[in-house]
Design an enzyme around this catalytic site. Structure first.
Site, short mmCIF file in Angstrom:
data_model
loop_
_atom_site.label_atom_id
_atom_site.label_comp_id
_atom_site.label_asym_id
_atom_site.label_seq_id
_atom_site.Cartn_x
_atom_site.Cartn_y
_atom_site.Cartn_z
N ARG A 65 0.83 -1.22 0.00
CA ARG A 65 0.00 0.00 0.00
C ARG A 65 0.85 1.26 0.00
O ARG A 65 0.42 2.30 -0.49
CB ARG A 65 -0.94 -0.02 1.21
CG ARG A 65 -2.11 -0.97 1.02
CD ARG A 65 -2.90 -1.13 2.30
NE ARG A 65 -2.53 -2.30 3.04
CZ ARG A 65 -2.69 -2.45 4.36
NH1 ARG A 65 -3.21 -1.48 5.07
NH2 ARG A 65 -2.34 -3.57 4.95
N GLU A 83 1.34 -5.93 13.22
CA GLU A 83 0.17 -6.09 14.11
C GLU A 83 -0.45 -7.47 13.98
O GLU A 83 -0.98 -8.01 14.93
CB GLU A 83 -0.87 -4.99 13.82
CG GLU A 83 -1.93 -4.91 14.91
CD GLU A 83 -3.06 -3.93 14.61
OE1 GLU A 83 -3.09 -3.32 13.53
OE2 GLU A 83 -3.93 -3.79 15.48
O1 PRP Z 1 3.34 -1.00 11.92
P1 PRP Z 1 3.13 -2.44 11.59
O2 PRP Z 1 2.57 -3.23 12.74
O3 PRP Z 1 4.35 -3.05 11.02
O4 PRP Z 1 1.98 -2.51 10.47
C1 PRP Z 1 1.94 -1.64 9.38
C2 PRP Z 1 2.08 -2.34 8.07
O5 PRP Z 1 1.00 -3.27 7.87
C3 PRP Z 1 0.44 -3.07 6.58
O6 PRP Z 1 1.12 -3.81 5.60
P2 PRP Z 1 0.85 -5.34 5.23
O7 PRP Z 1 2.03 -6.12 5.68
O8 PRP Z 1 -0.49 -5.78 5.70
O9 PRP Z 1 0.99 -5.34 3.66
P3 PRP Z 1 0.24 -4.74 2.39
O10 PRP Z 1 0.62 -3.27 2.31
O11 PRP Z 1 0.86 -5.55 1.31
O12 PRP Z 1 -1.25 -4.93 2.52
C4 PRP Z 1 0.66 -1.60 6.32
O13 PRP Z 1 0.58 -1.28 4.95
C5 PRP Z 1 2.02 -1.35 6.91
O14 PRP Z 1 3.06 -1.63 6.00
N1 ADE Z 2 -5.16 -1.99 11.81
C1 ADE Z 2 -4.59 -2.00 10.60
N2 ADE Z 2 -5.29 -1.60 9.51
C2 ADE Z 2 -4.72 -1.62 8.27
N3 ADE Z 2 -3.46 -2.00 8.05
C3 ADE Z 2 -2.73 -2.39 9.11
N4 ADE Z 2 -1.47 -2.82 9.20
C4 ADE Z 2 -1.23 -3.10 10.49
N5 ADE Z 2 -2.29 -2.87 11.25
C5 ADE Z 2 -3.25 -2.43 10.40
#
Ligand code: PRP
Ligand code: ADE
Length: 180
Positions: free
Chosen positions: A63, A100
């Site tokens: 994202r 998370e």
């Molecule tokens: O602060 P954190 O606990 O590390 O979480 C944040 C991360 O989680 C999500 O990515 P995700 O790994 O779900 O990947 P995506 O962007 O491919 O959906 C979001 O886009 C951040 O990169």
């Molecule tokens: N609560 C949340 N919503 C969307 N993206 C996330 N990545 C980690 N935690 C998230």
């Protein structure tokens, strides 16, 4: 230029218990579908960073790519991709992390940045900070400096943005959601 926080928040959908029980998922796909909200967000970031000493934007899979690429285009800066493990060809370095809702590893190509580069790290959301801290570690291993971390959303109760600031990197976010 200011931005309309309430309007942007209204464009982000919240989904309870996804991808696992207890997580409120902040779904930015609805924001990406709303050109007015998307423009407000991108313009706010461009305004903030247009006169700052940044040499590169590093965006985080997946994202983070979407916002990071618009801002890199507008600021005429090189865009660096930090990708989930196994997606980047050539020589890479890797960093494991937890987030998370799980754990993963991200990578950067070793020729992505030169020592002395001043990098703006871009992601959509900071929760525990695991992902961004892993990205900072990769960038520092290449001898580059992280100028700031930019995110659309911060979840301050999960302490990620605090941990990032504790590692001597400023954090800028447009929105915060209290609670999870
Ligand atoms: O602060 P954190 O606990 O590390 O979480 C944040 C991360 O989680 C999500 O990515 P995700 O790994 O779900 O990947 P995506 O962007 O491919 O959906 C979001 O886009 C951040 O990169
Ligand atoms: N609560 C949340 N919503 C969307 N993206 C996330 N990545 C980690 N935690 C998230």
């Amino acid at each position: 230029m200011s931005y309309d926080e309430l309007y942007i928040k209204s464009a982000i959908r919240s989904i309870a218990d996804w991808p696992e029980a207890g997580v409120i998922f902040r779904d930015v796909t609805t924001l990406f579908k709303d050109p007015k909200a998307m423009r407000m967000v991108c313009d706010a970031f461009v305004q903030r960073y247009m006169n700052q000493p940044i040499t590169h934007i590093a965006s985080i899979d997946a994202r983070g790519f979407i916002l990071g690429s618009v801002v890199a285009y507008q600021l005429n800066l090189p865009l660096i991709l930090i990708r989930k493990k196994g997606k980047l060809p050539g020589d890479t370095i890797s960093q494991d992390y937890s987030l998370e809702y799980g754990s993963a590893a991200i990578e950067i190509q070793t020729d992505a940045l030169e020592p002395g580069a001043k990098v703006l790290v871009f992601d959509d959301l900071i929760a525990t900070g695991g992902t961004v801290l892993a990205a900072i570690s990769l960038i520092r291993k290449l001898g580059a400096e992280v100028h700031e971390v930019a995110a659309l959303i911060d979840l301050p109760d999960l302490m990620g943005s605090q941990k990032i600031q504790d590692s001597n990197v400023p954090v800028y976010s447009l929105l915060a959601y209290e609670g999870l």
